[in-house]
Design a protein around this motif. Structure first.
Motif, mmCIF file in Angstrom:
data_model
loop_
_atom_site.group_PDB
_atom_site.id
_atom_site.type_symbol
_atom_site.label_atom_id
_atom_site.label_comp_id
_atom_site.label_asym_id
_atom_site.label_seq_id
_atom_site.Cartn_x
_atom_site.Cartn_y
_atom_site.Cartn_z
ATOM 1 N N CYS A 246 -80.873 4.460 18.958
ATOM 2 C CA CYS A 246 -80.842 3.267 19.679
ATOM 3 C C CYS A 246 -81.479 2.106 19.184
ATOM 4 O O CYS A 246 -80.896 0.900 18.985
ATOM 5 C CB CYS A 246 -81.162 3.480 21.082
ATOM 6 S SG CYS A 246 -80.938 2.032 22.256
ATOM 7 N N ALA A 247 -82.700 2.245 18.687
ATOM 8 C CA ALA A 247 -83.632 1.239 17.880
ATOM 9 C C ALA A 247 -83.058 0.637 16.914
ATOM 10 O O ALA A 247 -82.884 -0.591 16.552
ATOM 11 C CB ALA A 247 -84.950 1.890 17.517
ATOM 12 N N GLU A 248 -82.297 1.296 15.994
ATOM 13 C CA GLU A 248 -81.610 1.055 14.758
ATOM 14 C C GLU A 248 -80.414 0.414 14.978
ATOM 15 O O GLU A 248 -80.175 -0.891 14.438
ATOM 16 C CB GLU A 248 -81.555 2.317 13.761
ATOM 17 C CG GLU A 248 -82.590 2.912 13.051
ATOM 18 C CD GLU A 248 -82.632 3.746 12.192
ATOM 19 O OE1 GLU A 248 -83.544 4.120 11.418
ATOM 20 O OE2 GLU A 248 -81.488 4.349 11.995
ATOM 21 N N ALA A 249 -79.561 0.937 16.004
ATOM 22 C CA ALA A 249 -78.721 -0.189 16.433
ATOM 23 C C ALA A 249 -78.762 -1.388 16.850
ATOM 24 O O ALA A 249 -78.027 -2.291 16.387
ATOM 25 C CB ALA A 249 -77.483 0.741 17.394
ATOM 26 N N VAL A 250 -79.800 -1.570 17.838
ATOM 27 C CA VAL A 250 -79.945 -2.886 18.253
ATOM 28 C C VAL A 250 -80.665 -3.703 17.229
ATOM 29 O O VAL A 250 -80.430 -4.826 17.137
ATOM 30 C CB VAL A 250 -80.766 -2.801 19.572
ATOM 31 C CG1 VAL A 250 -80.071 -2.136 20.848
ATOM 32 C CG2 VAL A 250 -82.251 -2.330 19.370
ATOM 33 N N CYS A 251 -81.534 -3.231 16.301
ATOM 34 C CA CYS A 251 -82.111 -3.964 15.288
ATOM 35 C C CYS A 251 -81.145 -4.512 14.264
ATOM 36 O O CYS A 251 -81.157 -5.723 14.040
ATOM 37 C CB CYS A 251 -83.138 -3.083 14.452
ATOM 38 S SG CYS A 251 -84.148 -3.879 13.350
ATOM 39 N N ASP A 252 -80.229 -3.777 13.845
ATOM 40 C CA ASP A 252 -79.006 -4.121 12.897
ATOM 41 C C ASP A 252 -78.233 -5.353 13.748
ATOM 42 O O ASP A 252 -77.906 -6.259 13.103
ATOM 43 C CB ASP A 252 -78.150 -2.848 12.800
ATOM 44 C CG ASP A 252 -78.832 -2.014 11.726
ATOM 45 O OD1 ASP A 252 -79.751 -2.305 11.394
ATOM 46 O OD2 ASP A 252 -78.287 -0.925 11.493
ATOM 47 N N GLN A 253 -77.802 -5.169 15.196
ATOM 48 C CA GLN A 253 -77.023 -6.156 15.702
ATOM 49 C C GLN A 253 -78.189 -7.548 15.895
ATOM 50 O O GLN A 253 -77.387 -8.637 15.497
ATOM 51 C CB GLN A 253 -76.861 -5.532 17.197
ATOM 52 C CG GLN A 253 -75.716 -4.512 17.369
ATOM 53 C CD GLN A 253 -75.386 -4.358 18.568
ATOM 54 O OE1 GLN A 253 -75.181 -5.004 19.402
ATOM 55 N NE2 GLN A 253 -75.021 -2.949 18.779
ATOM 56 N N ALA A 254 -79.033 -7.429 16.050
ATOM 57 C CA ALA A 254 -80.105 -8.552 16.408
ATOM 58 C C ALA A 254 -80.180 -9.261 14.686
ATOM 59 O O ALA A 254 -79.949 -10.720 14.852
ATOM 60 C CB ALA A 254 -81.270 -8.397 16.746
ATOM 61 N N ALA A 255 -80.266 -8.552 13.879
ATOM 62 C CA ALA A 255 -80.550 -9.251 12.512
ATOM 63 C C ALA A 255 -79.230 -9.732 12.072
ATOM 64 O O ALA A 255 -79.148 -10.868 11.071
ATOM 65 C CB ALA A 255 -80.690 -8.148 11.434
ATOM 66 N N ARG A 256 -78.025 -9.212 12.389
ATOM 67 C CA ARG A 256 -76.892 -9.750 11.956
ATOM 68 C C ARG A 256 -76.668 -11.050 12.624
ATOM 69 O O ARG A 256 -76.063 -11.932 12.193
ATOM 70 C CB ARG A 256 -75.729 -8.974 12.272
ATOM 71 C CG ARG A 256 -75.330 -7.849 11.239
ATOM 72 C CD ARG A 256 -74.147 -7.069 11.514
ATOM 73 N NE ARG A 256 -74.046 -6.499 12.759
ATOM 74 C CZ ARG A 256 -74.252 -5.210 13.146
ATOM 75 N NH1 ARG A 256 -74.606 -4.522 12.238
ATOM 76 N NH2 ARG A 256 -74.312 -4.668 14.221
ATOM 77 N N VAL A 318 -86.122 -3.057 21.815
ATOM 78 C CA VAL A 318 -84.820 -3.540 22.689
ATOM 79 C C VAL A 318 -85.148 -4.963 23.196
ATOM 80 O O VAL A 318 -84.253 -5.823 23.137
ATOM 81 C CB VAL A 318 -84.188 -2.662 23.653
ATOM 82 C CG1 VAL A 318 -83.195 -3.193 24.370
ATOM 83 C CG2 VAL A 318 -83.709 -1.187 22.637
ATOM 84 N N GLN A 319 -86.159 -5.095 23.928
ATOM 85 C CA GLN A 319 -86.369 -6.349 24.531
ATOM 86 C C GLN A 319 -86.572 -7.456 23.521
ATOM 87 O O GLN A 319 -85.997 -8.610 23.750
ATOM 88 C CB GLN A 319 -87.610 -6.246 25.391
ATOM 89 C CG GLN A 319 -88.145 -7.487 26.405
ATOM 90 C CD GLN A 319 -89.056 -7.241 27.094
ATOM 91 O OE1 GLN A 319 -90.216 -6.575 27.025
ATOM 92 N NE2 GLN A 319 -89.144 -7.884 28.234
ATOM 93 N N ALA A 320 -87.348 -7.187 22.642
ATOM 94 C CA ALA A 320 -87.484 -8.188 21.416
ATOM 95 C C ALA A 320 -85.812 -8.575 20.832
ATOM 96 O O ALA A 320 -85.658 -9.699 20.583
ATOM 97 C CB ALA A 320 -88.321 -7.709 20.116
ATOM 98 N N CYS A 321 -85.243 -7.775 20.797
ATOM 99 C CA CYS A 321 -83.663 -7.989 20.266
ATOM 100 C C CYS A 321 -82.954 -8.650 21.168
ATOM 101 O O CYS A 321 -82.209 -9.534 20.696
ATOM 102 C CB CYS A 321 -83.212 -6.581 19.917
ATOM 103 S SG CYS A 321 -83.890 -5.821 18.274
ATOM 104 N N VAL A 322 -83.055 -8.470 22.340
ATOM 105 C CA VAL A 322 -82.203 -9.278 23.274
ATOM 106 C C VAL A 322 -82.803 -10.659 23.312
ATOM 107 O O VAL A 322 -82.141 -11.619 23.315
ATOM 108 C CB VAL A 322 -82.393 -8.572 24.688
ATOM 109 C CG1 VAL A 322 -81.953 -9.411 25.772
ATOM 110 C CG2 VAL A 322 -81.527 -7.313 24.841
ATOM 111 N N LEU A 323 -84.036 -10.822 23.160
ATOM 112 C CA LEU A 323 -84.444 -12.115 23.187
ATOM 113 C C LEU A 323 -84.289 -12.865 22.158
ATOM 114 O O LEU A 323 -83.971 -14.034 22.018
ATOM 115 C CB LEU A 323 -86.146 -12.112 23.272
ATOM 116 C CG LEU A 323 -86.893 -11.744 24.757
ATOM 117 C CD1 LEU A 323 -88.335 -11.481 24.678
ATOM 118 C CD2 LEU A 323 -86.553 -12.805 25.581
ATOM 119 N N LEU A 324 -84.001 -12.256 20.882
ATOM 120 C CA LEU A 324 -83.571 -12.803 19.644
ATOM 121 C C LEU A 324 -82.162 -13.133 19.688
ATOM 122 O O LEU A 324 -81.976 -14.465 19.145
ATOM 123 C CB LEU A 324 -83.598 -11.718 18.447
ATOM 124 C CG LEU A 324 -85.058 -11.759 17.640
ATOM 125 C CD1 LEU A 324 -85.238 -10.460 16.840
ATOM 126 C CD2 LEU A 324 -85.232 -13.094 16.851
#
Length: 372
Positions: A246-256, A318-324
């Motif tokens: 889950c962490a890697e999936a959301v991290c990749d989405q946020a970076a893109r 996940v929270q940081a990625c949503v905020l991004l």
């Protein structure tokens, strides 16, 4: 468990096939179906791929994959949709328990149909407020010459779609695992439990009121076989696997998303965005290092500690990625970040709650100090 039946080439092919399924077929399915609906179409595909028998020996109709390959399969499913990882992970745990504890007759009868997904299992263990098998209130009685099951189980994954439920119940000083047909007299499956995430797979309470069973045929391991110690040593590694995925999936989405939009942000915001992307990348890398160590031949971290650390870090990531990503992360119908955000909430609770694990870790540490 490593069964030594699946060679390296076959394992790679299986991982590739499941990876394609998770990356291409699952998102396409979710785009056209309600998330709450049982994913029968995806379950059929998983049967064809052999995932339900991934770690079952070939002699019982499984694929005989080792721990590393099985963990990789759960990772790929969780990266796409936590619900599939939950459904398959629960079933594979039951395959493992059948292999370790079942009688020869039970293994021969059940493992072939379990490994092909013809029979999907659920496990009814948890009771609200109870964290130790010796404290379970679900119990066995002798009634008119029959053995019967009485009690209630909470949060049973696969409850509504299982062909058999393994019910953990006390019988005197032993904890028995009793194979129950969910359609039998005396079994009542409650309504679907409302929750923010991990939808699609069934989650319900199950009540047993005088459900009769055959102790020779239906008790895992035979009459009186005690599962207490094995339940206390339950394997929590699958939850660490799911957290990392889950962490890697959301991290990749946020970076893109950040890479695509950073040029349209004010200069003073761009530095903050780079810092936040770096932060989630670093935390995700730490989680992967823990996971890699945990699955290695000589792990330096225990499964309890790994589950606590990784599922807690996941909440921050996940929270940081949503905020991004802002609204695009929380409510974009073409992005799964919002679903991952909701699904992640369950991981500190499932299996064994992080508070329970921390108490266990603390008790062991204090006992070690007192013994010095």
């Amino acid at each position: 468990m490593h069964n030594g039946d699946c060679d390296a080439d076959a394992a790679r092919r299986l991982v590739d096939e499941v990876g394609f399924f998770a990356e291409r077929e699952v998102p396409r399915y979710l785009a056209g179906r309600p998330e709450e609906e049982y994913p029968d179409e995806l379950v059929k595909r998983l049967r064809l791929l052999g995932v339900f028998g991934a770690d079952v020996p070939v002699r019982y109709g499984g694929l005989g994959c080792g721990e590393a390959t099985t963990a990789r399969l759960l990772y790929l499913l969780a990266r796409s949709w936590q619900s599939l990882a939950s459904l398959v992970g629960t079933h594979l745990k039951l395959c493992g328990q059948m292999l370790r504890h079942g009688t020869d007759e039970q293994r021969s009868a059940w493992l072939p149909v379990m490994s092909c997904g013809e029979a999907v299992f659920a496990r009814a263990y948890h009771e609200q407020g109870c964290s130790d098998p010796e404290l379970l209130t679900t119990h066995v009685r002798d009634s008119a010459g029959r053995r019967t099951l009485h009690g209630r189980k909470d949060w049973v994954t696969n409850a509504r779609h299982a062909d058999r439920i393994l019910v953990l119940a006390r019988d005197g000083r032993a904890t028995l695992g009793i194979l129950v047909d969910p359609t039998a007299d005396g079994v009542r499956i409650g309504p679907e439990l409302p929750r923010p995430g991990v939808l699609g797979v069934s989650l319900a309470s199950v009540t047993f009121d005088g459900c009769a069973f055959d102790p020779e045929r239906d008790v895992l391991g035979g009459p009186g076989h005690d599962l207490t110690d094995s339940l206390r040593a339950g394997d929590l590694r699958s939850y660490t696997t799911r957290a990392v995925a889950c962490a890697e999936a959301v991290c990749d989405q946020a970076a893109r998303f950040a890479a695509r939009t950073i040029g349209r942000r004010p200069p003073d915001a761009q530095g903050a965005i780079r810092l936040r992307v770096g932060e989630v990348r670093a935390r995700t890398a730490a989680m992967r290092a823990i996971w890699t160590d945990l699955l290695g031949p000589a792990p330096t971290i225990g499964p309890d500690e790994a589950k606590v650390v990784c599922t807690a870090l996941l909440q921050e990531i996940v929270q940081a990625c949503v905020l991004l990503c802002g609204g695009a992360g929380y409510a974009d119908p073409h992005d799964s970040l919002g679903r991952h955000y909701r699904d992640a909430l369950a991981l500190p609770i499932v299996g064994a709650s992080n508070d329970t694990l921390l108490s266990r870790i603390g008790s062991a540490a204090l006992a070690s100090e007192e013994a010095r």
